[in-house]
Design an enzyme around this catalytic site. Structure first.
Site, mmCIF file in Angstrom:
data_model
loop_
_atom_site.group_PDB
_atom_site.id
_atom_site.type_symbol
_atom_site.label_atom_id
_atom_site.label_comp_id
_atom_site.label_asym_id
_atom_site.label_seq_id
_atom_site.Cartn_x
_atom_site.Cartn_y
_atom_site.Cartn_z
ATOM 1 N N ASN A 11 0.818 -1.217 0.000
ATOM 2 C CA ASN A 11 0.000 0.000 0.000
ATOM 3 C C ASN A 11 0.852 1.266 0.000
ATOM 4 O OD1 ASN A 11 -1.993 -1.855 0.124
ATOM 5 N ND2 ASN A 11 -2.666 -1.372 2.210
ATOM 6 N N THR A 65 -15.989 38.381 -30.925
ATOM 7 C CA THR A 65 -16.765 37.954 -29.753
ATOM 8 C C THR A 65 -18.033 37.352 -30.345
ATOM 9 O OG1 THR A 65 -17.972 40.038 -29.531
ATOM 10 C CG2 THR A 65 -15.908 39.878 -28.307
ATOM 11 N N HIS A 66 -18.551 36.331 -29.723
ATOM 12 C CA HIS A 66 -19.712 35.598 -30.271
ATOM 13 C C HIS A 66 -19.437 35.066 -31.677
ATOM 14 C CE1 HIS A 66 -22.021 37.627 -27.030
ATOM 15 N NE2 HIS A 66 -21.283 38.677 -27.371
ATOM 16 N N SER A 76 -8.931 12.903 -48.564
ATOM 17 C CA SER A 76 -10.144 12.103 -48.475
ATOM 18 C C SER A 76 -10.014 10.931 -49.447
ATOM 19 C CB SER A 76 -11.343 12.969 -48.853
ATOM 20 O OG SER A 76 -12.402 12.156 -49.329
ATOM 21 N N LYS A 114 -9.929 17.354 -51.296
ATOM 22 C CA LYS A 114 -9.908 17.627 -49.850
ATOM 23 C C LYS A 114 -8.518 17.668 -49.231
ATOM 24 C CE LYS A 114 -13.380 17.076 -47.308
ATOM 25 N NZ LYS A 114 -13.944 18.095 -46.439
ATOM 26 N N ASN A 160 -7.685 17.976 -45.215
ATOM 27 C CA ASN A 160 -8.378 18.098 -43.934
ATOM 28 C C ASN A 160 -7.420 18.339 -42.767
ATOM 29 O OD1 ASN A 160 -10.881 17.548 -45.149
ATOM 30 N ND2 ASN A 160 -10.526 15.340 -45.007
ATOM 31 N N GLU A 220 -8.135 18.324 -35.413
ATOM 32 C CA GLU A 220 -9.390 17.681 -34.992
ATOM 33 C C GLU A 220 -9.145 16.576 -33.973
ATOM 34 O OE1 GLU A 220 -12.065 16.715 -38.433
ATOM 35 O OE2 GLU A 220 -10.577 17.902 -39.504
ATOM 36 N N GLN A 237 -6.534 0.618 -7.340
ATOM 37 C CA GLN A 237 -5.723 0.111 -8.446
ATOM 38 C C GLN A 237 -6.236 0.693 -9.777
ATOM 39 O OE1 GLN A 237 -4.062 -3.973 -8.412
ATOM 40 N NE2 GLN A 237 -5.535 -4.397 -10.020
ATOM 41 N N LYS A 241 -4.619 3.855 -12.103
ATOM 42 C CA LYS A 241 -3.465 3.875 -13.003
ATOM 43 C C LYS A 241 -3.810 4.074 -14.465
ATOM 44 C CE LYS A 241 -0.998 1.469 -9.613
ATOM 45 N NZ LYS A 241 -2.279 1.428 -8.847
HETATM 46 N N1 ARG Z 1 -1.569 -3.330 -7.463
HETATM 47 C C1 ARG Z 1 -2.034 -2.654 -6.303
HETATM 48 C C2 ARG Z 1 -2.530 -1.255 -6.693
HETATM 49 O O1 ARG Z 1 -2.234 -0.843 -7.732
HETATM 50 C C3 ARG Z 1 -0.947 -2.533 -5.306
HETATM 51 C C4 ARG Z 1 -1.402 -2.433 -3.888
HETATM 52 C C5 ARG Z 1 -2.055 -3.678 -3.471
HETATM 53 N N2 ARG Z 1 -2.315 -3.707 -2.080
HETATM 54 C C6 ARG Z 1 -3.126 -4.616 -1.557
HETATM 55 N N3 ARG Z 1 -3.281 -4.563 -0.278
HETATM 56 N N4 ARG Z 1 -3.790 -5.459 -2.293
HETATM 57 O O2 ARG Z 1 -3.225 -0.625 -5.953
#
Ligand code: ARG
Length: 460
Positions: A110, A155-156, A277, A283, A285, A290, A322, A325
């Protein structure tokens, strides 16, 4: 495969659960930070006499070799070793046995993951900041070329008053400059060491957190172990800053898309930054602009996703976290993808000065200046406003610009108007008399550019 935490279990994990639970597919990108963090932790454990010094030395030496092997592509991560933390720890134990088993003393995944993601994002922000600096430099050098390129300001999305392209570009300089400031604020709050928070309640071992912080380049150590493991504010704050960067890119891209249309023709993207295109041969583009505009949505989505993931989580760590990520990594990747291509796109586009000037000459962009002219001749502003309103109506009826009205036509509108009106309402005068700080006058924008260069050099 036997789990590092398998002691209290009687059954193997279901294969589906192994796969479901595992984060190695997306957290393996933190291998460098994970190893760096573990080396600092092992050094500290040795120094504090928590593990034998020779074990600490074995661990740090082997972790360095593991890093080399990962970079050389010699290591295959395992889904059922769950995440990057346990994959690396397992490889270490396979290689050096008991010494390796001592690494995790006084540490939890953790606080380990809280450490790794902070270090990872800190490194990414360094790269994004460099890209943003390059964007700011690109805007400045373009602006230097266009302090006399008159264009309509809107503006607008209705023509409003004449400005210069340099003035418009420098507006974006200010926005991205603030974003650069947001990034460094963000890192300041991110750069606090969570390691030592343990699973949630710290540890009984005499860890030297300050030492680890110093080793890993953190400014301070976290002051509450529950907060240390369960804070993801820094990721959300970064996602918010990245959203802001995308929002600014997207606004400029929207303008460039509009300006590339036949109707505007203010700019033309270089062939290398446009696409054709498959059916319409004529074209060209502005796909790059975009796509940047489109990718903005996904970064906003990640911000909202992270906020929502965090909103119902009781203290401290929960596995929900988790899920931080993939969104923050994708937000980072997206901004890193967009900034360089945006810079090259604007650096290579053709600016159609004549179309911009023509755009500024139509649409009565100097109407305010006619009113201001009358004010200078003693007419109260509200009255002047009404006179010029009628004058514009007359000019529309007769298909003329205001500076195309004849002297008798002007006199018809107001006796106060004299020959000097033509000079007073030329586009050049309209722009270059707006000299106050923040204005579009050539001399003011030149000063703004000089000031921007100073601020940019102070940023480094
Ligand atoms: N892979 C976990 C995460 O990204 C790591 C921490 C996991 N901790 C646990 N007590 N299961 O959060």
């Amino acid at each position: 495969m036997a789990k590092l935490w398998g002691g209290r279990f009687q059954k193997n994990t279901d294969a589906k659960v192994d796969d479901f639970n595992s984060s190695i597919r997306f957290d393996q990108r933190m291998y460098r930070q994970d190893i760096r963090g573990s080396i600092a932790h092992a050094k500290m454990l040795g120094k504090q006499g928590i593990i034998p010094q020779e074990d600490a030395d074995k661990i740090t030496a082997e972790l360095a070799r593991i890093l080399e092997d990962i970079e050389a592509g010699k290591i295959e991560f395992l889904i059922d070793a769950e995440d990057i933390h346990m994959n690396i720890e397992k490889i270490l134990i396979d290689r050096i046995g008991d010494a390796g088993k001592r690494l995790h003393t006084g540490r939890s995944r953790n606080d380990q993951v809280a450490l790794d993601i902070r270090m990872y994002l800190r490194d990414e922000v360094t790269e994004i900041s460099a890209m943003l600096t390059h964007t700011l430099e690109t805007l400045i050098s373009l602006a230097e070329e266009h302090t006399e390129t008159i264009m309509p300001g809107y503006t607008h999305l209705q023509k409003a008053q004449p400005i210069t392209f340099a003035h418009h570009l420098m507006a974006y300089f200010e926005m991205f400059y603030r974003d650069a400031g947001r990034l460094s604020d963000c890192v300041r709050r991110m750069n606090v060491l969570p390691l030592g928070s343990g699973a949630l309640a710290g540890t009984t071992y005499p860890l030297d957190r300050e030492f680890v912080a110093k080793e890993l380049g953190f400014d301070s150590v976290s002051q509450n172990s529950l907060d240390g493991v369960s804070d993801r504010d820094f990721a959300i704050e970064l996602a918010s800053t990245l959203s802001m960067i995308m929002m600014h890119l997207s606004r400029f891209c929207e303008e460039l898309i509009l300006w590339s249309s036949h109707e505007f023709s203010f700019v033309e993207m270089d062939d290398a930054f446009s696409t054709g295109s498959s059916i319409m041969p004529q074209k060209k583009n502005p796909d790059v602009a975009e796509l940047i505009r489109g990718k903005t949505g996904r970064v906003y989505g990640h911000l909202m996703g992270l906020l929502t993931t965090m909103k119902g989580i009781p203290l401290a760590y929960n596995k929900d976290m988790q899920e931080d990520k993939e969104p923050i990594f994708d937000a980072v990747d997206t901004v890193k993808l967009c900034l360089p291509v945006f810079c090259d796109m604007i650096a290579t586009m053709t600016v159609r000065k004549e179309s911009m000037k023509k755009g500024a000459a139509g649409g009565f962009t100097n109407a305010t200046d006619v009113a201001d002219y009358l004010v200078k001749k003693g007419v109260p502003f509200r009255e002047a406003h009404a006179i010029v309103g009628k004058m514009v109506f007359y000019a529309i009826e007769h298909d003329k610009a205001l500076d195309e009205l004849t002297m008798p036509e002007f006199k018809e509108c107001s006796e106060a108007i004299e020959e000097d009106i033509y000079q007073a309402i030329s586009l050049e005068t309209c722009v270059n008399d707006r000299k106050l700080i923040g204005g579009p006058a050539k001399e003011t924008v030149e000063k703004a550019i000089a000031n921007a260069k100073i601020r940019l050099s102070e940023m480094r």
